[in-house]
Structure formats: structure tokens, C-alpha cells
Design a protein around this motif. Structure first.
Motif, PDB file in Angstrom:
ATOM      1  N   GLY A 146       0.815  -1.216   0.000  1.00 52.56           N
ATOM      2  CA  GLY A 146       0.000   0.000   0.000  1.00 52.56           C
ATOM      3  C   GLY A 146       0.840   1.253   0.000  1.00 52.56           C
ATOM      4  N   GLU A 147       1.974   1.234  -0.722  1.00 53.63           N
ATOM      5  CA  GLU A 147       2.877   2.376  -0.770  1.00 53.63           C
ATOM      6  C   GLU A 147       2.977   2.879  -2.208  1.00 53.63           C
ATOM      7  N   LEU A 148       3.521   4.068  -2.374  1.00 51.48           N
ATOM      8  CA  LEU A 148       3.676   4.678  -3.702  1.00 51.48           C
ATOM      9  C   LEU A 148       2.337   4.744  -4.426  1.00 51.48           C
ATOM     10  N   TRP A 149       1.305   5.149  -3.693  1.00 51.38           N
ATOM     11  CA  TRP A 149      -0.035   5.218  -4.260  1.00 51.38           C
ATOM     12  C   TRP A 149      -0.133   6.327  -5.303  1.00 51.38           C
ATOM     13  N   GLY A 150      -1.272   6.344  -6.001  1.00 50.43           N
ATOM     14  CA  GLY A 150      -1.458   7.290  -7.094  1.00 50.43           C
ATOM     15  C   GLY A 150      -2.111   8.600  -6.683  1.00 50.43           C
ATOM     16  N   ARG A 151      -2.293   9.443  -7.670  1.00 48.82           N
ATOM     17  CA  ARG A 151      -2.953  10.729  -7.447  1.00 48.82           C
ATOM     18  C   ARG A 151      -4.461  10.519  -7.315  1.00 48.82           C
ATOM     19  N   VAL A 152      -5.127  11.541  -6.852  1.00 49.64           N
ATOM     20  CA  VAL A 152      -6.575  11.470  -6.647  1.00 49.64           C
ATOM     21  C   VAL A 152      -7.289  11.391  -7.991  1.00 49.64           C
ATOM     22  N   THR A 153      -8.325  10.560  -8.061  1.00 52.24           N
ATOM     23  CA  THR A 153      -9.130  10.422  -9.267  1.00 52.24           C
ATOM     24  C   THR A 153     -10.605  10.397  -8.881  1.00 52.24           C
ATOM     25  N   ASP A 154     -11.483  10.419  -9.862  1.00 61.35           N
ATOM     26  CA  ASP A 154     -12.923  10.414  -9.618  1.00 61.35           C
ATOM     27  C   ASP A 154     -13.347   9.065  -9.041  1.00 61.35           C
ATOM     28  N   PRO A 155     -14.096   9.037  -7.935  1.00 64.46           N
ATOM     29  CA  PRO A 155     -14.493   7.761  -7.334  1.00 64.46           C
ATOM     30  C   PRO A 155     -15.424   6.935  -8.212  1.00 64.46           C
ATOM     31  N   GLN A 171      -5.874  13.651   4.283  1.00 62.60           N
ATOM     32  CA  GLN A 171      -6.367  14.730   5.141  1.00 62.60           C
ATOM     33  C   GLN A 171      -5.815  16.083   4.702  1.00 62.60           C
ATOM     34  N   MET A 172      -4.555  16.112   4.329  1.00 62.41           N
ATOM     35  CA  MET A 172      -3.944  17.366   3.888  1.00 62.41           C
ATOM     36  C   MET A 172      -4.582  17.861   2.586  1.00 62.41           C
ATOM     37  N   LEU A 173      -4.812  16.942   1.650  1.00 58.02           N
ATOM     38  CA  LEU A 173      -5.428  17.330   0.383  1.00 58.02           C
ATOM     39  C   LEU A 173      -6.883  17.749   0.580  1.00 58.02           C
ATOM     40  N   ALA A 181     -12.537  17.374  -0.133  1.00 61.58           N
ATOM     41  CA  ALA A 181     -13.144  17.354   1.197  1.00 61.58           C
ATOM     42  C   ALA A 181     -14.477  16.607   1.177  1.00 61.58           C
ATOM     43  N   ALA A 182     -15.254  16.806   0.089  1.00 60.30           N
ATOM     44  CA  ALA A 182     -16.549  16.124  -0.035  1.00 60.30           C
ATOM     45  C   ALA A 182     -16.350  14.614  -0.192  1.00 60.30           C
ATOM     46  N   TRP A 183     -15.391  14.233  -1.009  1.00 61.85           N
ATOM     47  CA  TRP A 183     -15.113  12.807  -1.181  1.00 61.85           C
ATOM     48  C   TRP A 183     -14.588  12.189   0.109  1.00 61.85           C
ATOM     49  N   TYR A 184     -13.750  12.936   0.820  1.00 60.87           N
ATOM     50  CA  TYR A 184     -13.197  12.420   2.070  1.00 60.87           C
ATOM     51  C   TYR A 184     -14.315  12.235   3.100  1.00 60.87           C
ATOM     52  N   ALA A 185     -15.244  13.160   3.125  1.00 63.44           N
ATOM     53  CA  ALA A 185     -16.375  13.047   4.049  1.00 63.44           C
ATOM     54  C   ALA A 185     -17.249  11.850   3.693  1.00 63.44           C
ATOM     55  N   GLN A 186     -17.364  11.562   2.398  1.00 64.85           N
ATOM     56  CA  GLN A 186     -18.222  10.466   1.941  1.00 64.85           C
ATOM     57  C   GLN A 186     -17.580   9.099   2.166  1.00 64.85           C
ATOM     58  N   PHE A 187     -16.290   8.975   1.861  1.00 70.76           N
ATOM     59  CA  PHE A 187     -15.635   7.661   1.879  1.00 70.76           C
ATOM     60  C   PHE A 187     -14.677   7.456   3.050  1.00 70.76           C
ATOM     61  N   GLY A 188     -14.301   8.537   3.726  1.00 70.17           N
ATOM     62  CA  GLY A 188     -13.325   8.414   4.791  1.00 70.17           C
ATOM     63  C   GLY A 188     -11.900   8.325   4.276  1.00 70.17           C
ATOM     64  N   MET A 189     -11.739   8.469   2.992  1.00 68.50           N
ATOM     65  CA  MET A 189     -10.431   8.454   2.326  1.00 68.50           C
ATOM     66  C   MET A 189     -10.640   8.987   0.916  1.00 68.50           C
ATOM     67  N   GLN A 244       1.317   9.669  -7.235  1.00 72.20           N
ATOM     68  CA  GLN A 244       1.425  10.818  -6.343  1.00 72.20           C
ATOM     69  C   GLN A 244       2.892  11.194  -6.161  1.00 72.20           C
ATOM     70  N   PRO A 245       3.261  12.446  -6.449  1.00 75.58           N
ATOM     71  CA  PRO A 245       4.650  12.859  -6.237  1.00 75.58           C
ATOM     72  C   PRO A 245       5.026  12.767  -4.756  1.00 75.58           C
ATOM     73  N   ASP A 246       6.296  12.575  -4.499  1.00 75.89           N
ATOM     74  CA  ASP A 246       6.757  12.528  -3.116  1.00 75.89           C
ATOM     75  C   ASP A 246       6.370  13.820  -2.398  1.00 75.89           C
ATOM     76  N   GLU A 247       5.815  13.672  -1.190  1.00 77.85           N
ATOM     77  CA  GLU A 247       5.261  14.809  -0.462  1.00 77.85           C
ATOM     78  C   GLU A 247       6.287  15.915  -0.235  1.00 77.85           C
ATOM     79  N   HIS A 248       7.526  15.529   0.068  1.00 79.18           N
ATOM     80  CA  HIS A 248       8.547  16.532   0.386  1.00 79.18           C
ATOM     81  C   HIS A 248       9.152  17.161  -0.866  1.00 79.18           C
ATOM     82  N   LEU A 249       8.854  16.600  -2.053  1.00 77.77           N
ATOM     83  CA  LEU A 249       9.383  17.156  -3.293  1.00 77.77           C
ATOM     84  C   LEU A 249       8.306  17.845  -4.126  1.00 77.77           C
TER      85      LEU A 249
END
Length: 282
Positions: A146-155, A171-173, A181-189, A244-249
Motif C-alpha cells: 500500500g505504498e507509492l499510491w497514485g494521485r486522486v481520481t474520480d471515485p 487529510q492534507m489534500l 473534502a466532499a469525497w473524504y467526508a463520503q468515503f473516509g479516504m 502521487q509525487p513525493d510529499e517533500h518534493l
């Protein structure tokens, strides 16, 4: 939306000894290298013997581990490791770079070729088609972890995958984007691209099929290696748009990720080498 099942990273536990899925993915990759290499030897399409192939794998394992680790340190986390150099040795905590591993293997093959008096480029042409299935195995290891996951896409898209391991990043996104925020509220992720599987298909299966087919016939020396360079670079460049690009880069110049910028020299160098080798052959 499919939710990643959060596999136990430990595949087998034998008392205090824990064998992780990621380690097994490396072992599978090395086993596939030997199996495919021996097939090529039987077909008289190899510049090495079976015993030399086994030795070559040993050299390659050292190259990929040292190069992969040092590449990750230099390309992705230089400042953090400079602050704590001892942590460079903590390979079990993760952190490997393909591009660093590639350079490490390149050096290992060069040293092996010199020691055994085998033409370096011919040896590279032999090795190149044996590598992609190992890369595919590694990407499956990334997905299991479960590492090196992808960018956000349409559910609504059937490939959308939720990664509980990405909770902090989600949470940051979500805090910065109303739709997220709406998707996170709906799915919890957040729904994301399973980019590990894209890389499994592109850098692994597709690159293997291309190189295995191309190398079945006699080619100008160096062209198989050149095709590996350009092919991997192109497939990695494409897959990075979903990763998903590395968070620190984050994204770097021209909106490209570090993985894409490291792939550009591979594409350019591979294409030039392919053309030069073809002209020299004529």
C-alpha cells in the motif's frame, strides 16, 4: 471504489524471523532472471554460461541494493539522510530508487564483464530482457504494501482505489480542496489511481513483451539495451502522471515529478543509442 485490503506486510513469520512480501517480490524477480537467462542460454542467445549467469546475478543483487539505496538517498531524501547518515543503512525501513538501482546494476555488469572478459554491451543486451519481470514483481510488492499510491481520481471510475495507508496525505489534500473534502467526508479516504498496478503493467509486462520479442532476432549490438533505456523511460514517464509525487518534493520544473525528470535522460539516451547502433551496424 475499491479499498485496499491492507495486507499484512509479513508474508511468513517463523518465530523471530519475519519474511516480508516486499522481500519475496525481490526474490521472485531474481528467480525470474535466472529462469529467463537459462532459457536464452539453451537457445544459444547468451554470451555467458549457466555458472556465469549465477555469478552475474550475485553481482547484480549487490548493484541493485547499493545503487537503489544510494539513489534514493541522493535523489529523494538527501537532506534528511545528511542530517542522520546512520539511517542510510536502515534498508528495512524502505526507500529504494529504480534509477539508482539501474546505475548500480550498470556498474556491476561493467565490472563483471571486465572480470570475465565478456563484451560489455553484448552482456547488457543479454541482461536487458531479463529485467522487466523483476520490475513487475517489485511493483506488486509496492501494491501489497500500500505504498507509492497514485494521485486522486474520480471515485466513479472503476479503477479508483482508496488507500488507508494514505490517511495523512488524504487529510492534507482534503483540507485544501473542496471537492476532495466532499469525497473524504463520503468515503473516509480519497479515491486514488492504483499507480503501482499501472507501473506493473507498463514497466513490467509491456516492457518485457517488447524486449523479449525484439531480442529474439539478431540485432545491432547495443540496440536491445537502447530499447530498454528508451522503453522504460517512456513507460515510467507516462505512469508518473498517475502516481502521487513525493510529499517533500512535489512537482518540479515544468510540472513534472522527480521520476519523470530522471526518466528524460533515459529516453533521450536510449533513442540516440538506438539510432547510432543501427547506423554502425550497417
Amino acid at each position: 471504489m475499491f479499498v485496499h485490503p491492507q495486507f499484512d506486510p509479513v508474508a511468513v513469520a517463523l518465530g523471530p524471523l519475519a519474511i516480508r512480501w516486499y522481500a519475496l517480490s525481490y526474490i521472485l524477480g531474481f528467480a525470474l532472471f535466472i529462469w529467463l537467462g537459462r532459457r536464452r542460454i539453451r537457445q544459444t542467445l547468451a554470451p555467458v554460461t549457466v555458472s556465469q549467469l549465477d555469478d552475474l546475478l550475485t553481482w547484480g543483487v549487490v548493484g541493485v541494493i547499493l545503487g537503489g539505496r544510494l539513489g534514493y538517498v541522493l535523489f529523494y531524501q538527501r537532506d534528511a539522510y545528511l542530517a542522520d547518515p546512520v539511517s542510510i543503512l536502515k534498508i528495512w525501513e524502505g526507500g529504494m530508487s529504480f534509477h539508482g538501482g539501474f546505475l548500480g546494476v550498470l556498474l556491476a555488469v561493467l565490472l563483471f564483464a571486465k572480470k570475465r572478459h565478456i563484451p560489455f554491451v553484448k552482456l547488457l543486451d543479454f541482461v536487458a530482457p531479463l529485467v522487466p519481470l523483476g520490475l513487475a514483481s517489485g511493483r506488486i510488492g509496492n501494491f501489497i504494501n500500500g505504498e507509492l499510491w497514485g494521485r486522486v481520481t474520480d471515485p466513479a471510475r472503476f479503477w479508483a482505489t482508496g488507500f488507508p495507508q494514505a490517511a495523512h496525505a488524504d487529510q492534507m489534500l482534503a483540507a485544501a480542496n473542496a471537492q476532495y473534502a466532499a469525497w473524504y467526508a463520503q468515503f473516509g479516504m480519497l479515491p486514488r489511481h492504483p499507480s503501482q498496478l499501472y507501473q506493473f503493467a507498463l514497466e513490467g509486462l509491456c516492457l518485457f513483451a517488447l524486449l523479449w520479442w525484439f531480442s529474439k532476432k539478431t540485432r545491432p549490438t547495443g540496440q536491445i539495451s537502447a530499447l530498454f533505456l528508451a522503453g522504460y523511460g517512456v513507460f515510467r514517464f507516462i505512469a508518473e502522471f498517475a502516481r502521487q509525487p513525493d510529499e517533500h518534493l512535489g512537482l518540479l520544473g515544468a510540472g513534472l515529478s522527480m521520476g519523470q525528470w530522471l526518466s528524460v535522460p533515459m529516453i533521450v539516451g536510449g533513442v540516440l543509442l538506438f539510432v547510432i547502433c543501427g547506423k554502425h551496424y550497417r
